[in-house]
Design a protein around this motif. Sequence first.
Motif, PDB file in Angstrom:
ATOM      1  N   ASN A   1     -18.457 146.304  23.163  1.00  0.00           N
ATOM      2  CA  ASN A   1     -19.684 146.236  22.376  1.00  0.00           C
ATOM      3  C   ASN A   1     -20.325 147.608  22.250  1.00  0.00           C
ATOM      4  OD1 ASN A   1     -21.887 145.077  21.059  1.00  0.00           O
ATOM      5  ND2 ASN A   1     -23.012 144.932  22.984  1.00  0.00           N
ATOM      6  N   PHE A   2     -20.361 148.325  23.360  1.00  0.00           N
ATOM      7  CA  PHE A   2     -20.961 149.661  23.352  1.00  0.00           C
ATOM      8  C   PHE A   2     -20.184 150.609  22.436  1.00  0.00           C
ATOM      9  CE2 PHE A   2     -20.628 153.959  25.199  1.00  0.00           C
ATOM     10  CZ  PHE A   2     -21.914 154.403  24.910  1.00  0.00           C
TER      11      PHE A   2
ATOM     12  N   MET B   1     -18.777 144.293  27.381  1.00  0.00           N
ATOM     13  CA  MET B   1     -19.896 145.236  27.240  1.00  0.00           C
ATOM     14  C   MET B   1     -19.389 146.588  26.763  1.00  0.00           C
ATOM     15  SD  MET B   1     -21.786 144.507  30.842  1.00  0.00           S
ATOM     16  CE  MET B   1     -22.357 142.865  31.313  1.00  0.00           C
TER      17      MET B   1
ATOM     18  N   THR C   1     -23.582 148.282  30.273  1.00  0.00           N
ATOM     19  CA  THR C   1     -23.762 148.063  28.840  1.00  0.00           C
ATOM     20  C   THR C   1     -23.879 149.364  28.077  1.00  0.00           C
ATOM     21  OG1 THR C   1     -26.167 147.926  29.001  1.00  0.00           O
ATOM     22  CG2 THR C   1     -24.939 145.862  29.238  1.00  0.00           C
ATOM     23  N   GLY C   2     -23.573 150.467  28.724  1.00  0.00           N
ATOM     24  CA  GLY C   2     -23.556 151.725  27.989  1.00  0.00           C
ATOM     25  C   GLY C   2     -24.284 152.851  28.707  1.00  0.00           C
ATOM     26  N   TYR C   3     -25.087 152.514  29.707  1.00  0.00           N
ATOM     27  CA  TYR C   3     -25.814 153.561  30.413  1.00  0.00           C
ATOM     28  C   TYR C   3     -24.868 154.410  31.264  1.00  0.00           C
ATOM     29  CZ  TYR C   3     -29.929 150.897  29.104  1.00  0.00           C
ATOM     30  OH  TYR C   3     -30.887 150.250  28.383  1.00  0.00           O
TER      31      TYR C   3
ATOM     32  N   ALA D   1     -20.747 149.668  18.816  1.00  0.00           N
ATOM     33  CA  ALA D   1     -22.086 149.997  18.311  1.00  0.00           C
ATOM     34  C   ALA D   1     -22.262 151.495  18.167  1.00  0.00           C
ATOM     35  CB  ALA D   1     -23.148 149.430  19.252  1.00  0.00           C
ATOM     36  N   THR D   2     -21.656 152.256  19.073  1.00  0.00           N
ATOM     37  CA  THR D   2     -21.891 153.695  19.061  1.00  0.00           C
ATOM     38  C   THR D   2     -20.969 154.411  18.096  1.00  0.00           C
ATOM     39  OG1 THR D   2     -22.457 153.472  21.383  1.00  0.00           O
ATOM     40  CG2 THR D   2     -22.184 155.699  20.547  1.00  0.00           C
TER      41      THR D   2
ATOM     42  N   GLN E   1     -26.051 148.361  33.784  1.00  0.00           N
ATOM     43  CA  GLN E   1     -25.572 149.734  33.694  1.00  0.00           C
ATOM     44  C   GLN E   1     -24.266 149.817  32.899  1.00  0.00           C
ATOM     45  OE1 GLN E   1     -28.207 151.617  34.235  1.00  0.00           O
ATOM     46  NE2 GLN E   1     -26.954 153.079  35.371  1.00  0.00           N
TER      47      GLN E   1
END
Lengths: 403, 579
Positions: A34-35, A31, A263-265, A38-39, A261
């Motif tokens: 991935n985060f 995660m 996953t990037g939060y 993506a960011t 949470q």
Amino acid sequence: MRRHRGDRIIVAMTLLLLFAGLIIIYAIGPMRANFLNATYGGDISENHFFIRQLINVILSIVAFVIAYKIPYEKMRKWGKWVLILGIVLSAGLWVLAKVGSGLAKCELGACRWINIGSFGSLQPAEFLKLGLLMYLAQLAASRKAEGSINKSDFWLPAGVASIVSLFFVIVVQKDLGTGVVLIAIILGTIFASGVELKRFALVLGAILIAGVGVIVTSPHRVERVKTFFNGDGADTYHIENAMIAIGTGGLTGVGVGNSVQATGYLPESINDSVFAVMGETFGFLGLGLVVMIFVILLTRVMRVAELADGMEQRLMAVGVFSWIMVQMSVNVMAMTGLIPLTGITLPLLSYGGTSMMFVTVALGITFQLSCYTKREKEMKQAKFSNSHLKKRRLNEDSRSRRR
Amino acid sequence: MNDKRLKFLKIMLYAAVGVILIRLFVIQIIQKNDWVAKAEAQHTMQNTIKAKRGEIYMMDGSEPVAIVMNEQVYTIVVDPMTVDEEELKRVIFTDDLKDNLIVEMSDVTEDRSRRYMIVAKNVSREQAKKIEEADPTGVWLKGMTKRVYPEGSLGARLLGFVNEDGEGQYGVEGSLDKELSGKDGMLKTVADVNHVALSIGNDNVKIPAEDGKNVVLNVDRNIQSNVEKILARKMEEFGKDQASALVMDPRNGKVLAMVNLPGYNPADYGKVDGAEVYVNRVTSDPYEPASVCKGFTFATGIDLGVLNAQTTFYNNGYEIVDGWQIRNSTYGRSDLLGTRTIQDAFNWSLNTGSMFALRAIGGDPTQINEKGRKTLYDYFVNHFGLGQETGIELFEARGLINDPVEGDGRDSMYANMTFGQNLMVTMIQVASGYASLINGGEYYTPTIVKGYMDEGVLIEKEAAGPVRRAVKEETSAQMREMLWGTRASQRLYGIDRDGYYIGGKTGTAQVIRDGAYSMDEWVATYVGFGGRAGEMPQYLVMVRIWKDGETTGAEQYAMPVFNDISNYLIDYLKIKPGA
């Protein structure tokens, strides 16, 4: 003192924590990758963090074994040099950062790491923790033996070493979290060395005044303290999301791999916030277990101090106890909104090599020291009955003869 | 002493752990639901699955053809924080897209703390594909559908348009909006911080969209198109600026064309002078159609058996009702005075004839009475459907037929109503009523929807039968004859071809200006039928044409439009001449 079997509970608890950390990184590493991809448009593979952490764990276990195997008598001579290395590295890092070298790794204006190529990065503050611990333990023990523990023979070198270390960590590296851990190590060792309480209170007062001064003179820290009490800003987002993670875990947690949470939060999900992700994943029971493992580990470390054969050994164990207890508490209390964020890792569980390795080295030394403790019974019985003691000694003699 | 200090340190550990455990208990056990709610609010992403809007078809003979279609277009959105300037310049801010761009490059880069900005709209599928292949960072495409009109402005005021919010406005788009728009679906998922749906958890909800129906109209695109052309040509020839026309099949109420001019371009519906141009006057603009209503008055008398085409009355050129002098439009022609037949009254459009009919209906040859008014009201409203919504699948205005009893001056009002003034009716009401007068006496609800296209196959709606009997079959037969006779008497130019049975009636209405009927502002109406001689009429045409502030006489302006449409229909419908 003859060597006997070490306290294996220390080993077991250390391994349990390392293993729990691995499970979490295994679950949320993808995660995180991935985060980040993506960011920031990176290309980090799914297993990147797990494999790295696996290597970190293996290296840390190796470090533990080495620290356990090398006789303490030999190692204690290196203590001073570890401290000096820490100070030199800190000073070097300062210079590197000042000249804007790529070797200095900075985040948000704080330069705390030295880049060492493909190995990742090195945190000089970790050297300071271990070095200062070893140095203070030796100094206090020898001064105690000389009877000058309450004199400047002890206070001057101890004060200089502590203040220099704290200066680099808190003022230069702006790392209040690590500073707090350093202070814990310093206070813990001095407190246990048997200095006069009056002097200890003076030191404590001085540190408190200095602490307030450090916070007030740094706008960045004033801001952090303000946002903690006002409830806004990036730290608040971080704490709020840590608490969302912990809260959603409920009694039993959402299960491995089901953390949303992470996953990037939640910022720093694999590092400083790993406790929160564990809360979401394993719930109150899981966190309770983790905290209890820490408690068992720390009680066993403290037991080494209680039964230590010499003052230096005792102070070493107390320093390790103070270190891990404060680092764990500061991290967990920040994650649960009890104190402001300081940005330190959870010992043995957070992602990252340097921090983990130094903690295992400290624990490895403690484990070695646990092989040279006095027997518990011995301690008690010595107070009451000499005959029992004699009998005991006889038994021990016969046992050693059998070997 | 030292043992005490170690114990103290241990107590500190227990205290810290105690605080932590209590705190965890509070967060994880006591406050759990609050945190779960916060988590859900943060994690749940709800997306609408857009239903596809149905297309609109007209008939091309027996084949449906799409008149209003959908096209996939794209909106380009950027994330100013992460975009790459060079890439933007190369892929987005290009000449190829300059018609679609709504911002400048500098607008994107001036404040890079923003995360969402729309930079271009209505980007075609091909352009979008190119951008997708280049895959620039911080740029994404949002697909949406747009209405396209392959036939341009054909039937614009009948079809309506779809606004920016995707809502149908006016016309078929408006009245059938629910059927056309279908029902949006919904996708509710747990998403990561970048709004990418996660497979975590089982709270994900997916309700698929129900696409809108493809509506097929009874309207024939060729008739619609040619009636528009004829109307436009005549408007130009006559210098008139407003005209409407309606073609229907009187045997079943199917609308074959519904035209309102001037039109507008539905693809660019915003570029009009006022919203008036959107209105479908045929169904939504009640007016006074004047003498065409004599058909309804005479039919009522005939149906009641109180008169027929040959019944005579005395034409004095005017009558005084409630103190008002009501004149014929042929007031000045002394040759028409004296004893005249009802057919004469129809041919010369004598208002005295229709007022006579109202007295006959009331059973008192000397004056208009309540019975006459009530009976006329009953026929107008309940038999012919005037002043009532017809039930066609379009927005309709109701109009007004005044009450026969309540209120002052009912006699003069009803005297006026016999020749189509002092009432408000729509063209679709008049045409549907007329259809029942000539088709054997049965009233059909006018209908514009033929059925639905389902995967390329036309599924026709079940044909609705007649709603009621409006007049007796014999009455209807007499009305056809009377209308044929009237047209024959007015057929000054030899325009109707032999072998065809064509009838019709003019109506020249005075317009109310400043509360009184104006003498120099008229609206022209013509309603007529046609078909093979010896057979039931195959088409019914109603025309309305005018220009504000001008006298537009029906015989001079509306009838010629009918003539052209009628001749065109005979050819297009391939109606063979009869004996």
